[in-house]
Design a protein around this motif. Structure first.
Motif, PDB file in Angstrom:
ATOM      1  N   ARG A  69       0.812  -1.222   0.000  1.00 17.29           N
ATOM      2  CA  ARG A  69       0.000   0.000   0.000  1.00 17.29           C
ATOM      3  C   ARG A  69       0.848   1.276   0.000  1.00 17.29           C
ATOM      4  N   GLN A  70       2.153   1.123   0.060  1.00 17.69           N
ATOM      5  CA  GLN A  70       3.047   2.277   0.140  1.00 17.69           C
ATOM      6  C   GLN A  70       2.728   3.127   1.375  1.00 17.69           C
ATOM      7  N   THR A  71       2.390   2.446   2.452  1.00 23.41           N
ATOM      8  CA  THR A  71       2.105   3.103   3.729  1.00 23.41           C
ATOM      9  C   THR A  71       3.344   3.057   4.608  1.00 23.41           C
ATOM     10  N   LYS A  72       3.584   4.136   5.323  1.00 26.16           N
ATOM     11  CA  LYS A  72       4.751   4.206   6.195  1.00 26.16           C
ATOM     12  C   LYS A  72       4.408   3.627   7.570  1.00 26.16           C
ATOM     13  N   LEU A  73       5.173   2.628   7.958  1.00 31.50           N
ATOM     14  CA  LEU A  73       4.911   1.900   9.198  1.00 31.50           C
ATOM     15  C   LEU A  73       5.716   2.482  10.354  1.00 31.50           C
ATOM     16  N   ILE A  74       5.033   2.712  11.472  1.00 35.21           N
ATOM     17  CA  ILE A  74       5.673   3.133  12.725  1.00 35.21           C
ATOM     18  C   ILE A  74       5.267   2.129  13.798  1.00 35.21           C
ATOM     19  N   ILE A  75       6.225   1.655  14.563  1.00 36.30           N
ATOM     20  CA  ILE A  75       5.936   0.733  15.673  1.00 36.30           C
ATOM     21  C   ILE A  75       6.034   1.499  16.981  1.00 36.30           C
ATOM     22  N   ASP A  76       5.008   1.377  17.787  1.00 35.44           N
ATOM     23  CA  ASP A  76       5.001   1.990  19.119  1.00 35.44           C
ATOM     24  C   ASP A  76       5.285   0.896  20.136  1.00 35.44           C
ATOM     25  N   TRP A  77       6.504   0.869  20.658  1.00 31.25           N
ATOM     26  CA  TRP A  77       6.957  -0.202  21.550  1.00 31.25           C
ATOM     27  C   TRP A  77       6.530   0.088  22.986  1.00 31.25           C
ATOM     28  N   HIS A  78       5.650  -0.770  23.504  1.00 29.95           N
ATOM     29  CA  HIS A  78       5.261  -0.701  24.915  1.00 29.95           C
ATOM     30  C   HIS A  78       6.095  -1.669  25.752  1.00 29.95           C
ATOM     31  N   ASN A  79       6.571  -2.722  25.108  1.00 31.26           N
ATOM     32  CA  ASN A  79       7.376  -3.757  25.748  1.00 31.26           C
ATOM     33  C   ASN A  79       7.874  -4.671  24.632  1.00 31.26           C
ATOM     34  N   PHE A  80       8.436  -5.817  24.985  1.00 31.94           N
ATOM     35  CA  PHE A  80       8.843  -6.808  23.995  1.00 31.94           C
ATOM     36  C   PHE A  80       7.968  -8.046  24.150  1.00 31.94           C
ATOM     37  N   GLY A  81       7.445  -8.548  23.034  1.00 31.76           N
ATOM     38  CA  GLY A  81       6.577  -9.712  23.077  1.00 31.76           C
ATOM     39  C   GLY A  81       7.277 -10.953  23.588  1.00 31.76           C
ATOM     40  N   TYR A  82       8.540 -11.123  23.218  1.00 27.71           N
ATOM     41  CA  TYR A  82       9.244 -12.347  23.609  1.00 27.71           C
ATOM     42  C   TYR A  82       9.536 -12.386  25.104  1.00 27.71           C
ATOM     43  N   THR A  83       9.700 -11.222  25.745  1.00 25.74           N
ATOM     44  CA  THR A  83       9.950 -11.229  27.192  1.00 25.74           C
ATOM     45  C   THR A  83       8.686 -11.579  27.969  1.00 25.74           C
ATOM     46  N   ILE A  84       7.531 -11.181  27.440  1.00 21.63           N
ATOM     47  CA  ILE A  84       6.262 -11.564  28.073  1.00 21.63           C
ATOM     48  C   ILE A  84       6.039 -13.068  27.930  1.00 21.63           C
ATOM     49  N   LEU A  85       6.348 -13.607  26.747  1.00 23.14           N
ATOM     50  CA  LEU A  85       6.229 -15.054  26.541  1.00 23.14           C
ATOM     51  C   LEU A  85       7.167 -15.819  27.464  1.00 23.14           C
ATOM     52  N   ALA A  86       8.339 -15.245  27.730  1.00 22.99           N
ATOM     53  CA  ALA A  86       9.323 -15.895  28.596  1.00 22.99           C
ATOM     54  C   ALA A  86       8.834 -16.032  30.036  1.00 22.99           C
ATOM     55  N   LEU A  87       7.876 -15.184  30.449  1.00 23.36           N
ATOM     56  CA  LEU A  87       7.313 -15.315  31.792  1.00 23.36           C
ATOM     57  C   LEU A  87       6.628 -16.667  31.967  1.00 23.36           C
ATOM     58  N   LYS A  88       6.042 -17.187  30.884  1.00 24.07           N
ATOM     59  CA  LYS A  88       5.333 -18.463  30.944  1.00 24.07           C
ATOM     60  C   LYS A  88       6.234 -19.645  30.617  1.00 24.07           C
ATOM     61  N   LEU A  89       7.140 -19.451  29.651  1.00 22.54           N
ATOM     62  CA  LEU A  89       7.896 -20.587  29.123  1.00 22.54           C
ATOM     63  C   LEU A  89       9.360 -20.625  29.564  1.00 22.54           C
ATOM     64  N   GLY A  90       9.892 -19.514  30.044  1.00 20.81           N
ATOM     65  CA  GLY A  90      11.305 -19.463  30.407  1.00 20.81           C
ATOM     66  C   GLY A  90      12.151 -18.885  29.276  1.00 20.81           C
TER      67      GLY A  90
END
Length: 459
Positions: free
Chosen positions: A163-184
């Motif tokens: 779409r030729q749209t400019k992407l911006i990510i708003d980082w609130h945290n990291f997804g992998y660190t939240i997953l690590a709370l459950k799995l290690g």
């Protein structure tokens, strides 16, 4: 074998070709589409939340700031709870709701979950792709909340490319660190999640993050070369101190949850503490329960001068019922004498008034990454409410100045000490209130305009 590979390649190329031809017209900056307004918007933006829009205040604030700056905004997410009233009434903001999972895929059976789980993910992927690529107009910008990163980042990257749209990510945290709370930390899925997050975030032309510490991680560990812009959470204008004692008392008495302590509120013998929680593993609510039990014991034995506590816990989440049952059990056992705990889900306006009417805020956010911060503390400062919070992570000093607008703790015993000291010494509590009001005087728009507004070209 070669024929099989050719056949697979044919199907993939056909699917990609169909996807491209079925996309709506591409966004062209020099040919902006009309939005039915007499005045064309300065820019167009989509704000994507793979969660409940009403429980994503920061992304709602982004949308409001863009719209108030003259942009046209479409918020994409689950429309499950009440959104900010200004969102609903703003003529430049619309909501594109992601459909919820079909009820037939909801189950508590562990065996069926193994079957339904992948189907729910597939449904989410198809729904998100359909709404981003086909049901909504192409926009100049797509602002994506992260986490969750799966499948958001991959789909957003794909759609933005076509779409030729400019992407911006708003980082609130990291997804992998939240997953690590459950799995290690060493679990293969955590490692895959980290790779995924690191790979697809490179599609963004810029990144916002909630702390300077997070910006440092993105730069050093993710090796990003695109702009990384710290954008701290700040209170929105609905969070303001209530200095009039009568106004505070009238609001507290109007709460149905306050029925057991209304006489103490009128007499001024009870202190209101507030904690907002998502009832998830990264907020160990047992810390507060244990501290309140210990406070009850201290108040009934060695320190009878301590006031009673009315603790209001707001929020929704998966562990709520478990803790509600535990609180009820402790009350029946007489371990919460002089302490009343209630849970509530309030409107935006009532939540703001509750914070402004309380005596002390409590943050249990422990931070899976060490570099994110709880927005609830910012709202408390905006309401002139001092905070005691879990402080054993790197980014805490970016939010709270120790002894000025709040205090930190690292265990249930330390939380008890803070509660006893502050609630038992009004002068110390008032000193922190002054610091909280000062910290809350710097507002969201003051932070947003020179960072996000400048990037989007609307200030």
């Amino acid at each position: 074998m070669i024929e099989f590979v050719i056949e697979i390649a044919f199907y993939i190329s056909t699917a990609v070709t169909l996807f491209i031809f079925m996309l709506p017209s591409q966004y062209l900056p020099k040919h902006r589409q009309s939005h039915g307004s007499s005045e064309e918007p300065k820019t167009t933006a989509q704000v994507l939340v793979l969660g409940d829009i009403g429980r994503s205040p920061r992304m709602q604030y982004h949308a409001l700031s863009i719209a108030c700056g003259g942009g046209q905004v479409e918020i994409i997410g689950y429309h499950e709870s009440e959104v900010h009233p200004d969102i609903s009434s703003h003529p430049r903001i619309s909501i594109a709701a992601i459909p919820p999972h079909p009820s037939c895929l909801q189950t508590s059976n562990k065996l069926l979950f193994l079957l339904f789980g992948p189907l729910k993910v597939l449904f989410q992927i198809v729904s998100l792709l359909r709404i981003l690529a086909y049901r909504t107009r192409p926009a100049e910008w797509l602002l994506v909340q992260n986490p969750p990163s799966i499948p958001t980042l991959a789909i957003a990257s794909l759609v933005c490319f076509f779409r030729q749209t400019k992407l911006i990510i708003d980082w609130h945290n990291f997804g992998y660190t939240i997953l690590a709370l459950k799995l290690g930390d060493t679990h293969p899925l955590v490692k895959i999640s980290r790779w995924y997050e690191k790979a697809f975030c490179r599609s963004a032309i810029a990144h916002f993050c909630v702390t300077k510490a997070m910006a440092s991680v993105l730069k050093k560990e993710f090796d990003l070369k695109t702009p990384i812009l710290p954008l701290h959470d700040r209170p929105a204008r609905q969070f303001r101190p209530i200095l009039d004692h009568q106004e505070r008392e009238e609001f507290l008495l109007s709460l149905p949850e306050a029925a057991p302590v209304r006489s103490q509120i009128k007499e001024g013998t009870v202190k209101v503490i507030v904690s907002s929680t998502s009832w998830t593993p990264d907020e160990d609510f047992s810390l507060l329960i244990d501290a309140l039990c210990r406070y009850s014991e201290v108040a009934s034995t060695s320190s009878p001068h301590l006031p009673q506590i009315f603790a209001v816990i707001t929020g929704k989440g998966p562990q709520r019922e478990m803790y509600v049952e535990r609180i009820s059990s402790l009350q029946r056992e007489g371990k919460l004498r002089g302490v009343t705990i209630c849970t509530a889900w309030l409107s935006t306006g009532d939540y703001a008034r509750l914070l402004a009417s309380a005596s002390l805020g409590v943050s249990l956010h422990t931070s899976s990454s060490g570099v994110d911060l709880p927005m609830k503390v910012v709202d408390m400062f905006g309401s002139g409410l001092p905070v005691v919070g879990w402080s054993r992570f790197e980014a805490w000093p970016e939010l709270v100045t120790e002894g000025v607008n709040g205090r930190g703790f690292g265990s249930s015993d330390e939380l008890v000490e803070q509660l006893v000291d502050l609630l038992g010494n009004p002068d110390k509590l008032e000193k922190l209130c002054v610091g909280a009001r000062d910290a809350g005087s710097y507002r969201w728009d003051d932070e947003w305009a020179p960072v996000a507004g400048k990037l989007l070209g609307i200030v």
